[in-house]
Design an enzyme around this catalytic site. Structure first.
Site, PDB file in Angstrom:
ATOM      1  N   ASP A 107       0.877  -1.218   0.104  1.00 47.85           N
ATOM      2  CA  ASP A 107       0.063  -0.098  -0.119  1.00 47.85           C
ATOM      3  C   ASP A 107       0.907   1.270   0.096  1.00 47.85           C
ATOM      4  O   ASP A 107       1.945   1.023   0.628  1.00 47.85           O
ATOM      5  CB  ASP A 107      -0.902   0.081   1.112  1.00 47.85           C
TER       6      ASP A 107
HETATM    7  N1  URA Z   1      -1.470  -5.860   3.641  1.00 50.75           N
HETATM    8  C1  URA Z   1      -1.912  -4.597   3.808  1.00 50.75           C
HETATM    9  O1  URA Z   1      -2.900  -4.477   4.200  1.00 50.75           O
HETATM   10  N2  URA Z   1      -1.191  -3.688   3.199  1.00 50.75           N
HETATM   11  C2  URA Z   1       0.164  -3.954   2.325  1.00 50.75           C
HETATM   12  O2  URA Z   1       0.627  -2.972   2.034  1.00 50.75           O
HETATM   13  C3  URA Z   1       0.334  -5.231   2.587  1.00 50.75           C
HETATM   14  C4  URA Z   1      -0.413  -6.224   3.097  1.00 50.75           C
END
Ligand code: URA
Length: 242
Positions: A107
């Protein structure tokens, strides 16, 4: 290109000429020849014995690159962003002229370990759900987990479209004054926002998230925004995983 036959547009995109879609357009426009003959129709397959030229220039395969990066927070894990935010490939220097792209996603507000490559087969293998690569995250979450909630996370959580596979959970520290905890979570799946959704489900929203480990790979020796090449042995080991 390997000895196996692949579609002409794939051979072109693997060689870094253009995306597959753009390559199809170039084929349709008569810019591409195979063994001296212009090819305009789709579906032609080639291997490394075929002589492919794009606008008269022979196609040469790009060197395969395998990069481990420490993604900073506040960066998109893509090669471009329609909102013009910083993307992960902005951090690559002249030593990586190849068109690499991230394997999977972190993310925007997640930091940590991400792999980049221009080897499509390698990327597909690692992203395939059958390929169980453990990924370890450290999450700063709101509040403290109860034993029951840890069991829930470890046992698998039922979401609308999937049930998370069993996870490994370890509480690293608790801060009762700040009402938060640091928790290490290891999963082998990669559903969108999976870690955040798992903690959200047990009513402990994630405040900060970082990926610390990908299979046997760690961030050792790197600081945020920096990267290194994977060694031949590391690539070979990842390729062996089935
Ligand atoms: N899970 C999440 O919620 N975000 C990420 O960036 C990776 C795994």
């Amino acid at each position: 290109m390997s000895g196996d036959k692949v579609r002409l547009q794939k051979a072109m995109s693997d060689a870094g000429i253009a995306s597959r879609r753009k390559s199809e357009q170039m084929i349709a426009d008569g810019e591409v020849s195979v063994n001296g003959k212009i090819v305009r129709e789709m579906g032609v397959k080639v291997d490394n014995h075929d002589k492919i030229e794009v606008n008269g220039v022979p196609l040469r395969s790009e060197k395969k690159r395998y990069i481990l990066m420490y993604k900073p927070r506040g960066v998109i894990s893509a090669v471009k962003d329609d909102k013009d935010r910083k993307v992960i490939t902005d951090f690559l220097k002249e030593d990586v002229p190849e068109r690499v792209y991230p394997i999977g996603r972190l993310d925007y507000d997640t930091s940590g370990l991400i792999l980049l490559t221009n080897d499509g087969e390698f990327a597909n293998q690692l992203m395939h759900p059958r390929y169980h690569v453990d990924k370890t995250y450290v999450a700063k979450i709101e509040g403290q987990l109860t034993t029951e909630e840890i069991k829930q996370l470890e046992g698998g959580i039922k979401f609308k479209d999937y049930t998370s596979a069993p996870a490994k959970v370890r509480v690293l520290s608790k801060d009762t004054k700040k009402n938060s905890s640091l928790v290490r979570l290891t999963i082998h799946e990669g559903h969108n926002h999976q870690v955040k959704n798992m903690f959200e489900h047990v009513k402990h929203p994630v405040e900060k998230l970082s990926r610390e480990r990908y299979d046997f790979l760690t961030l050792d020796g790197l600081v945020s925004g920096k990267y290194r090449n994977l060694t031949r042995q590391e690539v070979a080991l990842l390729k062996e995983r089935k």
